[in-house]
Motif scaffolding. Structure first.
Motif, short mmCIF file in Angstrom:
data_model
loop_
_atom_site.label_atom_id
_atom_site.label_comp_id
_atom_site.label_asym_id
_atom_site.label_seq_id
_atom_site.Cartn_x
_atom_site.Cartn_y
_atom_site.Cartn_z
N ASN A 7 -1.19 3.66 2.90
CA ASN A 7 -0.95 3.51 4.33
C ASN A 7 0.55 3.44 4.56
O ASN A 7 1.29 2.95 3.72
CB ASN A 7 -1.62 2.24 4.85
CG ASN A 7 -1.69 2.20 6.37
OD1 ASN A 7 -1.38 3.19 7.04
ND2 ASN A 7 -2.09 1.08 6.92
N ARG A 8 1.00 3.96 5.70
CA ARG A 8 2.42 3.89 6.06
C ARG A 8 2.52 3.46 7.51
O ARG A 8 2.08 4.16 8.42
CB ARG A 8 3.11 5.24 5.87
CG ARG A 8 3.31 5.60 4.40
CD ARG A 8 4.33 6.68 4.24
NE ARG A 8 5.63 6.33 4.76
CZ ARG A 8 6.75 6.97 4.44
NH1 ARG A 8 6.71 7.99 3.60
NH2 ARG A 8 7.90 6.61 4.96
N LEU A 9 3.13 2.29 7.71
CA LEU A 9 3.25 1.76 9.06
C LEU A 9 4.47 2.30 9.79
O LEU A 9 4.50 2.32 11.02
CB LEU A 9 3.29 0.23 9.01
CG LEU A 9 2.12 -0.44 8.31
CD1 LEU A 9 2.27 -1.96 8.36
CD2 LEU A 9 0.80 -0.03 8.95
N SER A 185 -1.85 -3.01 10.00
CA SER A 185 -2.49 -1.83 9.42
C SER A 185 -3.70 -1.35 10.21
O SER A 185 -4.23 -0.27 9.92
CB SER A 185 -2.92 -2.12 7.98
OG SER A 185 -3.90 -3.14 7.95
N LYS A 186 -4.13 -2.12 11.21
CA LYS A 186 -5.30 -1.71 11.99
C LYS A 186 -4.95 -0.51 12.88
O LYS A 186 -3.79 -0.24 13.19
CB LYS A 186 -5.79 -2.85 12.87
CG LYS A 186 -6.02 -4.17 12.14
CD LYS A 186 -7.03 -4.06 11.02
CE LYS A 186 -7.30 -5.45 10.45
NZ LYS A 186 -8.14 -5.40 9.23
N HIS A 283 -10.68 3.52 10.15
CA HIS A 283 -9.65 2.58 9.69
C HIS A 283 -9.31 2.90 8.24
O HIS A 283 -8.15 2.86 7.85
CB HIS A 283 -10.17 1.15 9.83
CG HIS A 283 -9.28 0.13 9.19
ND1 HIS A 283 -7.96 -0.02 9.53
CD2 HIS A 283 -9.53 -0.81 8.23
CE1 HIS A 283 -7.42 -1.00 8.80
NE2 HIS A 283 -8.35 -1.48 8.01
N GLN A 284 -10.33 3.19 7.46
CA GLN A 284 -10.15 3.62 6.07
C GLN A 284 -11.06 4.81 5.79
O GLN A 284 -12.13 4.94 6.39
CB GLN A 284 -10.51 2.49 5.09
CG GLN A 284 -9.78 1.18 5.29
CD GLN A 284 -8.32 1.26 4.90
OE1 GLN A 284 -7.88 2.21 4.26
NE2 GLN A 284 -7.54 0.26 5.30
N TYR A 346 -3.22 7.64 7.33
CA TYR A 346 -2.35 6.97 8.29
C TYR A 346 -1.85 7.96 9.33
O TYR A 346 -1.83 9.17 9.10
CB TYR A 346 -1.15 6.31 7.59
CG TYR A 346 -0.45 7.18 6.57
CD1 TYR A 346 0.57 8.06 6.95
CD2 TYR A 346 -0.80 7.12 5.23
CE1 TYR A 346 1.21 8.86 6.02
CE2 TYR A 346 -0.16 7.91 4.28
CZ TYR A 346 0.84 8.78 4.68
OH TYR A 346 1.47 9.57 3.75
#
Length: 364
Positions: A7-9, A185-186, A283-284, A346
Motif C-alpha cells: 500500500n502507498r499512502l 490505509s482505509k 480495501h484489500q 492502492y
C-alpha cells in the motif's frame, strides 16, 4: 522499478495535494480545533453518503466499536457473536466492555457464514457483530432476519468497507450501529486515527455525542462517566476532502482489481469471490494459496510487497488465551490464516506496476 509496496499512502495525498493543504491551512487559521464546523459538516456529509440519519465522529475505529457496545448496554455476562477471521480490534470492542465473543466460521467470501449464526445463540447472546471484511458487504438479509427473530442487537464493523452495499443498501444502515474506521490505509482514510458511528436511532446518537466528550452534554456538567474520543477538526477536514472524491477513488481501485480478476492466471492461487447482491469496494485484494509463504517470499525477492491479513486469528492470540480455545476449534478461520495474502493495491498504482505484479504472480 522501485519496490512495489502493498500500500502507498503518499500517492493518494498527491492526487489532491492542493485541496488537502488548503484545508489544513483553513483549519489552522480558524482557531477552532475541537468539535467545530469541520466535524459537524463531515458528520452531516458522511451520514448523507451512507444514508443514515446520524453520524457521530470519534477518535478511532476501535473507539467506535467499544463505545457502540457500551451505549447498547452490553457487558459482563453477555455474549456477542462475531466471525473468527476478523481483525482483533473487532473482538476488542466486545471484550473491553466485559462481554464474551462467540466465534462463527467465515464463508467463502471471507465474511461471517450466516447459516452458522443461529446454532451459536444462547440465552446469554445479546448481539451480533458483522464485519464487512476486506471491503465486501456481508450477507445481510438473513442476518437481519436472525437478529429480529431472536431480539438481538446488530452492530456492523464497517472499518474496511466504506460505501459497500448489499442489495442496493449501504452498509452501516442495517443494524443499530455502524462502526467506521478512517485509519489512513482505509479507502476513506484520514492522516491519523479517526472513526465514527452511524445510526438511525436518535437516542443512540445523542448518547454517543455525550459519551465521547467526557460524558458532558454541557461543558463541565457531566451526565455519565464518559471518554475523550473526539474526531479532530483537522482530520474531519481532510476526510471531507477525500469523501468528495471517494467514488472516483473507489472506481480506480475497482479497475485495478478487475485487471487482477481477469488477468491473474495461476493454478497455485485462488482469486477472491464476489457475492451476488453484494458490492466490493476493495480495501484489500486477498488471494488464497496453499503455497502462501513461498509466494510471499518469491514476491519479496522480486520487489513486490504483500501482507497477511491476518496471520493469527483472535481466538489463538495470546490476548484471548483466557477463552480456552485451541487450534482446530475454528478450522476454516485457521485455514484462511495460513493461506490468505493481500497483494499490492492502492490509489495511484501505475499500469506498469500492475503489469509487473500480474506478470510475477502468473510466473510463480
Amino acid at each position: 522499478m522501485e519496490k512495489i509496496m502493498p500500500n502507498r499512502l503518499d500517492r493518494g495525498f498527491y492526487m489532491y495535494q492542493e485541496e488537502f493543504e488548503n484545508k489544513a491551512l483553513e483549519v489552522l487559521r480558524s482557531g477552532w480545533y475541537i468539535l467545530g464546523n469541520e466535524v459537524k459538516s463531515f458528520e452531516e456529509e458522511f451520514a448523507s453518503y451512507v444514508g443514515a440519519k446520524h453520524c457521530v465522529g470519534l477518535a478511532s475505529g476501535l473507539d467506535a466499536l467499544w463505545i457502540a457496545f457500551r451505549i447498547l448496554g452490553i457487558g459482563r455476562g453477555d455474549e456477542v457473536i462475531v466471525q473468527g477471521n476478523t481483525y482483533i480490534a473487532s473482538v476488542m470492542g466486545i471484550t473491553m466492555n466485559g462481554a464474551t465473543p462467540v466465534f462463527v466460521e467465515p464463508d467463502e467470501f471471507f465474511n461471517i457464514d450466516a447459516d452458522k449464526i443461529e446454532e451459536k445463540i444462547t440465552e446469554k447472546t445479546k448481539a451480533v457483530l458483522i464485519v464487512h471484511l476486506y471491503g465486501q458487504a456481508s450477507n445481510m438479509a438473513p442476518i437481519v432476519d436472525i437478529c429480529h427473530k431472536h431480539n438481538l442487537r446488530l452492530v456492523e464493523d464497517c472499518a474496511q468497507a466504506h460505501g459497500a452495499k448489499f442489495n442496493g443498501q449501504q452498509i452501516g444502515t442495517f443494524g443499530d450501529i455502524g462502526c467506521f474506521s478512517f485509519y489512513p490505509s482505509k479507502n476513506l482514510g484520514a492522516f491519523g486515527d479517526a472513526g465514527a458511528i452511524t445510526t438511525n436511532d436518535d437516542k443512540i446518537a445523542e448518547d454517543t455525542r455525550v459519551f465521547r466528550n467526557y460524558g458532558s452534554e454541557k461543558r463541565y456538567y457531566n451526565k455519565v462517566v464518559g471518554a475523550n474520543s473526539r474526531l479532530d477538526e483537522i482530520q474531519a477536514g481532510f476526510l471531507r476532502v477525500r469523501l468528495a472524491h471517494l467514488d472516483e477513488l473507489a472506481m480506480e481501485k475497482k479497475n485495478i482489481c478487475e485487471r487482477y480478476l481477469n488477468e491473474l492466471n495461476n493454478i497455485k492461487i485462488e482469486l477472491p469471490k464476489i457475492r451476488e447482491r453484494a458490492t466490493h469496494i476493495w480495501h484489500q485484494f486477498v488471494i488464497k494459496s496453499d503455497y502462501r509463504d513461498e509466494l510471499m517470499k518469491y514476491l519479496d525477492d522480486n520487489g513486490i510487497g504483500s501482507i497477511i491479513h491476518y496471520p493469527i486469528p483472535p481466538h489463538l492470540s495470546e490476548a484471548y488465551s483466557y477463552l480456552g480455545l485451541k487450534e482446530g476449534d475454528l478450522p476454516m478461520t485457521e485455514k484462511y490464516s495460513k493461506t490468505v495474502l493481500s497483494i499490492p493495491l492502492y490509489n495511484g498504482m501505475t499500469k506498469d506496476e500492475q503489469d509487473y505484479v500480474i506478470e510475477k504472480i502468473n510466473s510463480f
